[in-house]
Design a protein around this motif. Structure first.
Motif, PDB file in Angstrom:
ATOM      1  N   ALA A 466       0.835  -1.205   0.000  1.00  0.00           N
ATOM      2  CA  ALA A 466       0.000   0.000   0.000  1.00  0.00           C
ATOM      3  C   ALA A 466       0.868   1.253   0.000  1.00  0.00           C
ATOM      4  CB  ALA A 466      -0.926  -0.016   1.209  1.00  0.00           C
ATOM      5  N   LYS A 467       1.927   1.241   0.819  1.00  0.00           N
ATOM      6  CA  LYS A 467       2.829   2.401   0.857  1.00  0.00           C
ATOM      7  C   LYS A 467       3.553   2.569  -0.471  1.00  0.00           C
ATOM      8  CE  LYS A 467       4.522   0.969   4.873  1.00  0.00           C
ATOM      9  NZ  LYS A 467       5.324   0.857   6.105  1.00  0.00           N
ATOM     10  N   ARG A 468       3.952   1.448  -1.067  1.00  0.00           N
ATOM     11  CA  ARG A 468       4.643   1.522  -2.357  1.00  0.00           C
ATOM     12  C   ARG A 468       3.757   2.183  -3.414  1.00  0.00           C
ATOM     13  NH1 ARG A 468       4.968  -0.677  -7.130  1.00  0.00           N
ATOM     14  NH2 ARG A 468       3.186  -2.046  -6.769  1.00  0.00           N
ATOM     15  N   LEU A 469       2.467   1.859  -3.356  1.00  0.00           N
ATOM     16  CA  LEU A 469       1.546   2.389  -4.355  1.00  0.00           C
ATOM     17  C   LEU A 469       1.272   3.878  -4.172  1.00  0.00           C
ATOM     18  CD1 LEU A 469      -1.044  -0.546  -4.430  1.00  0.00           C
ATOM     19  CD2 LEU A 469       0.536   0.084  -6.266  1.00  0.00           C
ATOM     20  N   THR A 470       1.293   4.366  -2.935  1.00  0.00           N
ATOM     21  CA  THR A 470       0.842   5.740  -2.682  1.00  0.00           C
ATOM     22  C   THR A 470       1.953   6.754  -2.432  1.00  0.00           C
ATOM     23  OG1 THR A 470       0.564   5.209  -0.330  1.00  0.00           O
ATOM     24  CG2 THR A 470      -1.369   4.967  -1.749  1.00  0.00           C
ATOM     25  N   TYR A 471       3.048   6.366  -1.782  1.00  0.00           N
ATOM     26  CA  TYR A 471       4.024   7.357  -1.335  1.00  0.00           C
ATOM     27  C   TYR A 471       4.699   8.096  -2.488  1.00  0.00           C
ATOM     28  CZ  TYR A 471       3.809   6.200   3.648  1.00  0.00           C
ATOM     29  OH  TYR A 471       3.403   6.045   4.952  1.00  0.00           O
ATOM     30  N   LEU A 472       5.201   7.341  -3.462  1.00  0.00           N
ATOM     31  CA  LEU A 472       5.887   8.003  -4.577  1.00  0.00           C
ATOM     32  C   LEU A 472       4.913   8.824  -5.409  1.00  0.00           C
ATOM     33  CD1 LEU A 472       8.506   8.472  -6.092  1.00  0.00           C
ATOM     34  CD2 LEU A 472       8.030   6.417  -7.446  1.00  0.00           C
ATOM     35  N   ARG A 473       3.735   8.274  -5.646  1.00  0.00           N
ATOM     36  CA  ARG A 473       2.731   9.021  -6.419  1.00  0.00           C
ATOM     37  C   ARG A 473       2.336  10.292  -5.672  1.00  0.00           C
ATOM     38  NH1 ARG A 473      -0.688   6.174  -9.955  1.00  0.00           N
ATOM     39  NH2 ARG A 473      -1.745   8.177 -10.244  1.00  0.00           N
ATOM     40  N   GLY A 474       2.234  10.182  -4.349  1.00  0.00           N
ATOM     41  CA  GLY A 474       1.882  11.359  -3.557  1.00  0.00           C
ATOM     42  C   GLY A 474       2.909  12.462  -3.691  1.00  0.00           C
ATOM     43  N   PHE A 475       4.191  12.088  -3.730  1.00  0.00           N
ATOM     44  CA  PHE A 475       5.251  13.091  -3.829  1.00  0.00           C
ATOM     45  C   PHE A 475       5.338  13.685  -5.237  1.00  0.00           C
ATOM     46  CE2 PHE A 475       9.732  14.129  -4.751  1.00  0.00           C
ATOM     47  CZ  PHE A 475       9.897  15.179  -3.858  1.00  0.00           C
ATOM     48  N   THR A 476       5.287  12.817  -6.239  1.00  0.00           N
ATOM     49  CA  THR A 476       5.507  13.287  -7.618  1.00  0.00           C
ATOM     50  C   THR A 476       4.274  13.904  -8.261  1.00  0.00           C
ATOM     51  OG1 THR A 476       5.034  11.070  -8.455  1.00  0.00           O
ATOM     52  CG2 THR A 476       7.347  11.617  -8.018  1.00  0.00           C
ATOM     53  N   GLU A 477       3.059  13.429  -7.872  1.00  0.00           N
ATOM     54  CA  GLU A 477       1.847  13.883  -8.551  1.00  0.00           C
ATOM     55  C   GLU A 477       0.836  14.561  -7.627  1.00  0.00           C
ATOM     56  OE1 GLU A 477       0.131  10.868 -11.095  1.00  0.00           O
ATOM     57  OE2 GLU A 477       2.057   9.820 -11.223  1.00  0.00           O
ATOM     58  N   GLY A 478       1.070  14.477  -6.309  1.00  0.00           N
ATOM     59  CA  GLY A 478       0.109  15.029  -5.357  1.00  0.00           C
ATOM     60  C   GLY A 478       0.050  16.549  -5.366  1.00  0.00           C
ATOM     61  N   THR A 479      -1.129  17.057  -5.001  1.00  0.00           N
ATOM     62  CA  THR A 479      -1.354  18.504  -4.901  1.00  0.00           C
ATOM     63  C   THR A 479      -1.857  18.831  -3.495  1.00  0.00           C
ATOM     64  OG1 THR A 479      -1.972  18.593  -7.242  1.00  0.00           O
ATOM     65  CG2 THR A 479      -2.592  20.484  -5.870  1.00  0.00           C
ATOM     66  N   MET A 480      -1.255  19.857  -2.869  1.00  0.00           N
ATOM     67  CA  MET A 480      -1.660  20.260  -1.520  1.00  0.00           C
ATOM     68  C   MET A 480      -3.079  20.846  -1.543  1.00  0.00           C
ATOM     69  SD  MET A 480       0.983  19.467   0.360  1.00  0.00           S
ATOM     70  CE  MET A 480       0.431  20.227   1.897  1.00  0.00           C
ATOM     71  N   LEU A 481      -3.896  20.457  -0.536  1.00  0.00           N
ATOM     72  CA  LEU A 481      -5.260  20.965  -0.427  1.00  0.00           C
ATOM     73  C   LEU A 481      -5.410  21.995   0.689  1.00  0.00           C
ATOM     74  CD1 LEU A 481      -7.277  17.604  -0.757  1.00  0.00           C
ATOM     75  CD2 LEU A 481      -6.827  19.304  -2.551  1.00  0.00           C
ATOM     76  N   VAL A 482      -4.458  22.040   1.600  1.00  0.00           N
ATOM     77  CA  VAL A 482      -4.573  22.923   2.767  1.00  0.00           C
ATOM     78  C   VAL A 482      -3.268  23.691   2.965  1.00  0.00           C
ATOM     79  CG1 VAL A 482      -6.234  21.430   3.934  1.00  0.00           C
ATOM     80  CG2 VAL A 482      -3.805  21.083   4.318  1.00  0.00           C
TER      81      VAL A 482
END
Length: 1084
Positions: A466-482
Motif C-alpha cells: 500500500a505504501k509503495r503504491l501511494t508514497y511516490l505518487r503522492g510526492f511526484t503527482e500530489g497537490t496540496m489541499l490545505v
C-alpha cells in the motif's frame, strides 16, 4: 583433507613437491621481476595489473585468493603471450582495526589477567534455540542462550585473545600484539610467504606496507593530500557522519564490522508539545522555564497538516531527555544518543535523562503539534512501531499513511483494544484530507487499504505494498489541499514547509544511520555532526571528469558499470580524517590521520617506483641512493604529474629520470581486480583521484569486479567452520589444485563457489595427466611417425587448433572457467577420442607431442607449477613455461568439427539401435525387426544415407530460410509462414491437405532446431559429404559397434535399397535424412 585415502595424499604430496621445485626455478631466474623498457610500450606490449591490498589483521583466506586469482590468471596469460608484465602486491595497515584489536587485547588483560582466564559458561535453564530474525529492534521474546559472564560483559563480542589463539599463536606471543606495530611486522611477511606458495607471479621488490612506519609511502600520501587541498578538493566542513562513540571518531566503511555502505538518513524532527496539566508520571518535569515535547522523526513534513494523533509503542522504553535550557524531548535512548552527537543535549556527546518512561505512560497525553488542523491531538497506542528507527514516537496522518489508517481503524472498530490501553473514544479523530493524488483522491490511504482488502495493522506485507503504491505518487503527482501552499505540487511544498518548521523552531534537523552499523571496536554507531576534513566527491565538474574516465574504461560487465553509475549518482563529500588508528598524519593538521579509504586511491602509481625507493624492504627502512626526506612534493610532481624538473632536489638526475621513466612506462594500469563491494567506495574514489591528480593519458583502463566466494555452496564463515585460509587450502589441496578450483568457481559478478570436490578432481586430473605423459614418452617408439594424414589425425589436429583459439579468446575476456574448459577439459576429451579412434594404427607421434606442448601452455596461467614441471622435466624444453609463448595454431575447420560431431553422434545412435535389437526391446519389435536373427556373433551393418532434403521438406526449409532472422534467431509469425507454404508448389498441389499433416510437425521441429543451434539447421544438405565421412571411418564404426562388416549406402540408389531385402520397409518407416542416417543390422 584431499581425501582419506593414502593414494590421494600421495597425489597431493607429489603436486606439493612439484610446486616447490617450480618456485625454485622461478626464483633462480627472477622470472617475475618487471623492468620498464626504454621506449614507451606499444599496444599489448606491457600489462600492469593490481589488486586492492588486503588488510593485515590476520591471515589471507580463500576470499582474498579468489579475487586475486582473476588478476593472477590474467597477468600470467599476458606474460605467456610475451607481454612485459608487472604484478605488484602491497599490504594495507591504515585505519582503526589493528589499533582497535591491539587495544582490545590490552583491555582483556586488564579485566581477566595475563594470560586472561575467561569465566566458564553459565548454562541458562531454558533450552537454547536459534534467535528469530529481528525485524523490530526489540529483543526476541524469552530468548535465552548460553553466554559466559565474560561474554555478557563484552556485549557478546568474541574475545580478541581467542581470535589470536585461533591463529595458532601461543599466549606469550599474543601478549606482544598489544603493540600495533607487532601486527605490521608479523602478518605481512606471512601473507607474502603464502602468496609465494600460491605461485603468485609478483615482483616482490615493489611491495610495501602503509602507515607512517614506511617513511616513503608516508611522504607519498602527504603529497597527495596537499595536492588535493591545493586544488580545493579537500575542505573543512560540518556534516552528518556515521560515528563510533567508543572510538570517538567517524566510522568509515572499512572501520565497520557490519553496515558497510550505510549512509546517514536525514529526518525532520517534529516537536509536539505536551500540554499541561502533566500526568502524575510526568509531574517531575514541571518547570515553567522548560517545555516538554514528544518528538517524531518524519520524512514527510508536508503531511503534518493531517495529524489526528501521535503513536507510541505501549511497552516501548522511552525517556525524557534534557536537550538544552528550554526543551525536554521524550524519545528512545538510541535516538537521544544520536541527538547528543548532533549538538542536541545538555551535555555534549552524552544523554541527560531526567525520567525513564514506558509507552503506556504516554498514552492519552494531550499534544499541540505543528501545522495540525486539530488544535489538540492525543498520544495513542500502536503495536507495530519499530524502536530501532526514528525516535519511537510517530506522527499519525491517516489520510495518506496506510499504517496510520489501519491502526486508527483498529482502535475505532475494537472497543476491547481501546479498553486495554485506556483510550477514550473522544481522543480518536476523523481523517483530515490534505493531499489530492490522481486515481487515489484525497484519502489515498483509505482507498488503497480498501482496494487491497487490508483488515488489520498487522498485515505487514499488504501495508508495505500500500505504501509503495501511494508514497511516490503522492510526492511526484500530489497537490496540496490545505495550508499556505494549497494548490501547489507536493514536491514544491515539501522543502519550503521543512525549512519553515525548522526556522520557526517547531522542528529540528535529525539524522541517524539508515541501518544498524557496528564498528570494529564493537559499539553501535550513531550519526554525529562533525567538523572535519572532507574530500569533495560529487562536486559537479569533478564528477563529469570521473564519468568521462568511466565511460572509456573496460568494466567487463553491464552490472559493474551500473554499480559505478549508481555510486556516482549519490556519492558526496567523504570524511577523510580520523583521530584514532594507524596511518599518515594530515600534513597541515597533525591531530588527524588520513583515513584508510583515502590513502589508497592512487597508490598503484607508487608501485612503479617503490623498488627504487626502498630496495625490496616493505617497511622502507633499508634505504639506498634515496632518503625519505629527499622525496619532496616537487619530486613527486615531477614523477607523476609532468611537473618541472626539481632543480633543488639532491637526488641524482639519473635516478630521478629513472623513476619518471618507470612511471611513464607502466602507467596507466591496465586492470584492477576487486570484489564488487568496493564499487561503492574504494574503486570510485580511485577514479575520482586519478582524474584530479593525473593527466588523462594516465587514467585507469579497466576494473574487473567479482562476487564473494562460497565454500561448497555455503557462505564462508569462521563461526561455522566453513572457512579456509590460503595456507590451509594449499596444504590441503596443493597450490595448483586450489587454483584449479578457483578458476572453476565462476567468473561473473554473482557469488562464486569453491568446491572441495573440484579441487580433488584437480589433484587427480593433473597427476594422472603427468602419469599418461610419462607412459607415452617411455613408449614413444611405438607411436606412428610421418605426416598426420588419417581422418582421426585431421580431426585431432583441428581440435587442438580450436582449443588454442577458443582458450585465447576466453583468457582475453578474463573468462577463466571457460578457459579451463576449452584449454584443459575439452582438449583432454579430444585426446581421449583420438586415442580410441586411431585403433591398431596408433597415434601420430608429432600430434601427440604437439598436444602435450599446447595443453601445457594453455593450462600454464591456471596451474603454473604443474606446467613448469611438464615443460622442463617431461618435454625437456628450454626456458620456462610461464614465458613459453602462446601456441601457434591454424585456422579452425568448423566444417570438419561438424563432420566429426556427425560421426560420433551417428555411432551413438547406431549403438543404441543395435542394443535394442539384440535385447529385443518392445520398441524394436513394433518396427518389425526380426530380433531372433541377431543372436549370432557375426553381424553386418547397412547404413543408409540421404544427403539432401527434397520434395515438400526442401520447400518447407526454403520457406523457413526466408522467414528467419539469423541475428536474433527468431522467425516471422506462424501465420506468415503458413501463407508462404500455401502459395508454394507444395501448397498448390492437389494433395496439399494430406501433405500439410506432414509439413506441420517438420516445420515446428526445424524452427526449434534453428532457434537452438542456428541457421545451418535449415540447410538442405550438410556442408560435408556424409557418405565420405562414414566411409573413411569404417574401421572405427566396426570397432565401436563390434560389427564384422559395414556398408555405407545411398538411400536414393535402388540397388543399395535392394540389399536391405525384407527389411526395406524399415527405411520407409524411418527414412534417412541429412544428418540422420538409418542403420539396419543383419546376421552375416
Amino acid at each position: 583433507m584431499a581425501t582419506d585415502s593414502g593414494k590421494s595424499f600421495a597425489r597431493r604430496d607429489r603436486l606439493l613437491e612439484i610446486e616447490a621445485k617450480a618456485r625454485t626455478w622461478w626464483e633462480e631466474s627472477d622470472v617475475f621481476k618487471a623492468e620498464a623498457g626504454e621506449k614507451p610500450p606499444e599496444q599489448g606490449e606491457k600489462f600492469f595489473g593490481n589488486f586492492p591490498f588486503p588488510y593485515m589483521n590476520g591471515y589471507l583466506h580463500l576470499g582474498h585468493a579468489f579475487s586475486l586469482s582473476k588478476l593472477e590468471f590474467a597477468a600470467a596469460y599476458h606474460r605467456l603471450r610475451g607481454a612485459n608484465v608487472l604484478l605488484p602486491f602491497g599490504f594495507h595497515c591504515t585505519g582503526m582495526p589493528i589499533k582497535a584489536s591491539a587495544d582490545k587485547l590490552a583491555r582483556e588483560i586488564k579485566m581477566f589477567g595475563e594470560p586472561p582466564v575467561f569465566h566458564k559458561e553459565v548454562e541458562e535453564e531454558e533450552e537454547e534455540r536459534p534467535a528469530p530474525e529481528d525485524t523490530s529492534g526489540a529483543p526476541p521474546d524469552k530468548f535465552k542462550g548460553k553466554k559466559s559472564k565474560a561474554a555478557a560483559k563484552s556485549g557478546g563480542q568474541v574475545f580478541q585473545w581467542e581470535i589470536m589463539r585461533s591463529f595458532g599463536l601461543s599466549d606469550s606471543e599474543i601478549s606482544e600484539f598489544q603493540n600495533p606495530e607487532k601486527w605490521l611486522k608479523f602478518f605481512p611477511p606471512l601473507a607474502k610467504e603464502d602468496l609465494r606458495s600460491f605461485g603468485l607471479g609478483c615482483d616482490w621488490r615493489r611491495s610495501f606496507v602503509t602507515t607512517e612506519i614506511n617513511p616513503f609511502f608516508d611522504s607519498f600520501v602527504k603529497w597527495q593530500m596537499r595536492k588535493l587541498k591545493a586544488m580545493g578538493k579537500i575542505i573543512k566542513d560540518v556534516r552528518y557522519t556515521i560515528y563510533s562513540p567508543l572510538d570517538d571518531q567517524p566510522c568509515a566503511d572499512h572501520d565497520r564490522s557490519t553496515g558497510e555502505g550505510v549512509q546517514p538518513q536525514d529526518y525532520t524532527l517534529i516537536k509536539m508539545e505536551v500540554l499541561p496539566p502533566f500526568s502524575s508520571k510526568l509531574k517531575s518535569l514541571t518547570d515553567k522555564n522548560k517545555k516538554v515535547f514528544l518528538v517524531a522523526a518524519t520524512l514527510r513534513p508536508e503531511t503534518m497538516y493531517g495529524q489526528t494523533n501521535a503513536w507510541v509503542l505501549p511497552d516501548g522504553k522511552y525517556g525524557a531527555y534534557e536537550i538544552n535550557d528550554t526543551d525536554v524531548f521524550i524519545l528512545t535512548e538510541r535516538a537521544a544518543l544520536n541527538l547528543a552527537y548532533q549538538n542536541f543535549s545538555k551535555i555534549p556527546k552524552k544523554t541527560s535523562c531526567l525520567l525513564e518512561l514506558t509507552g503506556s505512560d504516554l498514552i492519552g497525553l494531550p499534544l499541540k503539534s505543528p501545522l495540525s488542523v486539530n488544535e489538540v491531538i492525543y498520544a495513542l497506542p500502536m503495536l507495530t512501531i519499530l524502536t530501532d528507527k526514528g525516535t519511537g514516537i510517530v506522527t499519525s496522518v491517516p489520510s495518506d499513511a496506510p499504517d496510520d489508517y489501519m491502526a486508527l481503524h483498529d482502535l475505532k472498530a475494537k472497543p476491547a483494544l481501546r479498553a486495554k490501553f485506556g483510550v477514550k473514544e473522544e481522543w480518536i479523530y476523523d481523517i483530515v484530507p490534505i493531499i489530492n493524488i490522481p486515481e487515489f483522491g484525497d484519502k489515498s490511504a483509505e482507498k488503497v487499504c480498501l482496494d487491497l482488502k487490508i483488515k488489520s495493522q498487522n498485515e505487514k506485507d499488504k501495508l508495505a505494498e500500500a505504501k509503495r503504491l501511494t508514497y511516490l505518487r503522492g510526492f511526484t503527482e500530489g497537490t496540496m489541499l490545505v495550508g499556505e501552499y494549497a494548490g501547489r505540487k507536493v514536491q514544491e511544498a515539501k522543502p519550503l514547509l521543512r525549512s519553515m518548521l525548522i526556522e520557526t523552531g517547531q522542528a529540528i534537523m535529525y539524522s541517524e544511520p539508515e541501518k544498524r552499523v557496528m564498528s570494529r571496536s564493537g559499539d553501535e554507531c550513531v550519526v554525529a555532526l562533525t567538523d572535519q576534513w572532507y574530500i569533495t566527491y560529487g562536486e559537479e565538474e569533478w564528477k563529469k571528469l570521473t564519468e568521462q574516465c568511466l565511460s572509456n574504461m573496460n568494466l567487463y560487465s553491464d552490472e559493474t558499470r551500473h554499480g559505478f553509475e549508481h555510486t556516482l549518482s549519490w556519492l558526496n563529500q567523504w570524511a577523510c580524517s580520523r583521530s584514532f588508528g594507524l596511518g599518515t598524519r594530515i600534513p597541515w593538521d597533525s591531530e588527524f590521520l588520513v583515513e584508510s579509504l583515502s590513502d589508497s586511491t592512487i597508490y598503484m602509481a607508487y608501485y612503479t617506483v617503490a623498488h627504487l625507493l626502498h630496495e625490496g624492504d616493505m617497511y622502507g627502512k633499508t634505504t639506498g641512493l634515496i632518503e625519505p626526506g629527499q622525496m619532496t612534493d616537487e619530486v613527486w610532481e615531477f614523477i607523476f604529474c609532468d611537473g618541472p624538473y626539481p632543480k633543488s632536489s639532491s637526488i641524482p638526475s639519473p635516478i630521478l629520470n629513472k623513476m619518471k621513466q618507470e612511471f611513464e612506462y607502466w602507467y596507466p594500469f591496465d586492470l584492477r581486480v576487486s570484489g564488487k563491494d568496493l564499487i561503492q567506495n574504494h574503486l570510485t574514489f580511485c577514479i575520482y583521484n586519478h582524474t584530479a591528480i593525473m593527466s588523462k593519458k594516465h587514467w585507469p583502463r579497466g576494473f574487473r569486479c567479482n562476487g564473494h566466494i562460497m565454500l561448497n555452496s555455503e557462505k564462508m564463515s569462521k563461526s561455522t567452520g566453513n572457512f579456509r585460509t590460503l595456507k590451509q587450502a594449499i596444504e590441503e589441496f596443493s597450490a595448483d589444485a586450489t587454483r584449479f578450483s578457483l578458476a572453476d568457481a565462476g567468473d561473473g559478478v554473482d557469488d562464486a563457489n569453491f568446491v572441495f570436490d573440484t579441487a580433488n578432481t584437480g589433484i587427480l586430473r593433473l597427476t594422472k595427466e603427468i602419469t599418461w605423459m610419462e607412459e607415452v614418452l617411455c613408449a614413444e617408439t611405438s607411436l606412428r611417425t610421418g605426416l598426420a594424414s588419417t581422418y582421426a589425425d585431421r580431426v585431432f589436429e583441428n581440435e587442438i587448433n580450436i582449443a588454442v583459439k577458443m582458450t585465447e579468446q576466453n583468457y582475453a575476456n578474463y573468462m577463466f572457467r571457460e578457459a579451463l574448459k576449452t584449454g584443459f577439459y575439452d582438449l583432454q576429451a579430444a585426446r581421449d577420442e583420438y586415442r580410441f579412434s586411431c585403433g591398431a594404427g596408433g597415434m601420430n607421434r608429432d600430434l601427440v607431442w604437439r598436444f602435450m606442448d599446447v595443453q601445457t601452455r594453455l593450462i600454464t596461467p591456471i596451474c603454473p607449477h604443474y606446467a613448469e614441471y611438464v615443460w622442463r622435466e617431461l618435454l625437456k624444453k628450454d626456458g620456462l613455461a610461464v614465458k613459453a609463448g602462446w601456441p601457434t595454431a591454424g585456422t579452425p575447420d568448423l566444417t570438419l568439427k561438424r563432420a566429426n560431431k556427425y560421426l560420433q553422434d551417428s555411432i551413438v545412435l547406431m549403438r543404441k539401435l543395435l542394443q535394442k535389437q539384440i535385447l529385443g526391446s518392445k520398441k524394436a519389435n513394433k518396427k518389425g525387426i526380426p530380433v531372433a536373427s541377431l543372436t549370432e556373433d557375426k553381424l553386418k551393418g547397412l547404413i543408409y544415407v540421404n544427403e539432401q532434403f527434397d520434395g515438400w521438406k526442401a520447400e518447407c526449409l526454403k520457406i523457413l530460410q526466408s522467414k528467419y532472422d539469423s541475428k536474433n534467431r527468431t522467425f516471422a509469425p506462424d501465420k506468415e509462414i503458413m501463407e508462404a507454404l500455401q502459395k508454394s508448389s507444395v501448397g498448390q498441389a492437389t494433395n496439399f491437405k494430406q501433405t500439410q499433416k506432414l509439413c506441420m510437425p517438420f516445420l515446428r521441429f526445424k524452427k526449434d532446431e534453428a532457434i537452438t543451434i542456428g541457421s545451418h539447421a535449415l540447410d538442405l544438405k550438410l556442408p560435408f559429404g556424409e557418405i565420405d565421412v562414414l566411409q573413411e571411418n569404417l574401421d572405427l564404426i566396426k570397432r565401436q559397434l563390434a560389427l564384422e562388416e559395414v556398408e555405407i549406402l545411398s538411400a536414393t540408389d535402388p540397388d543399395a535399397l535392394a540389399k536391405a531385402g525384407s527389411l526395406t520397409s524399415l527405411l520407409s518407416q524411418n527414412p534417412p535424412s541429412p544428418g540422420n542416417p538409418t542403420a539396419i543390422f543383419l546376421s552375416k
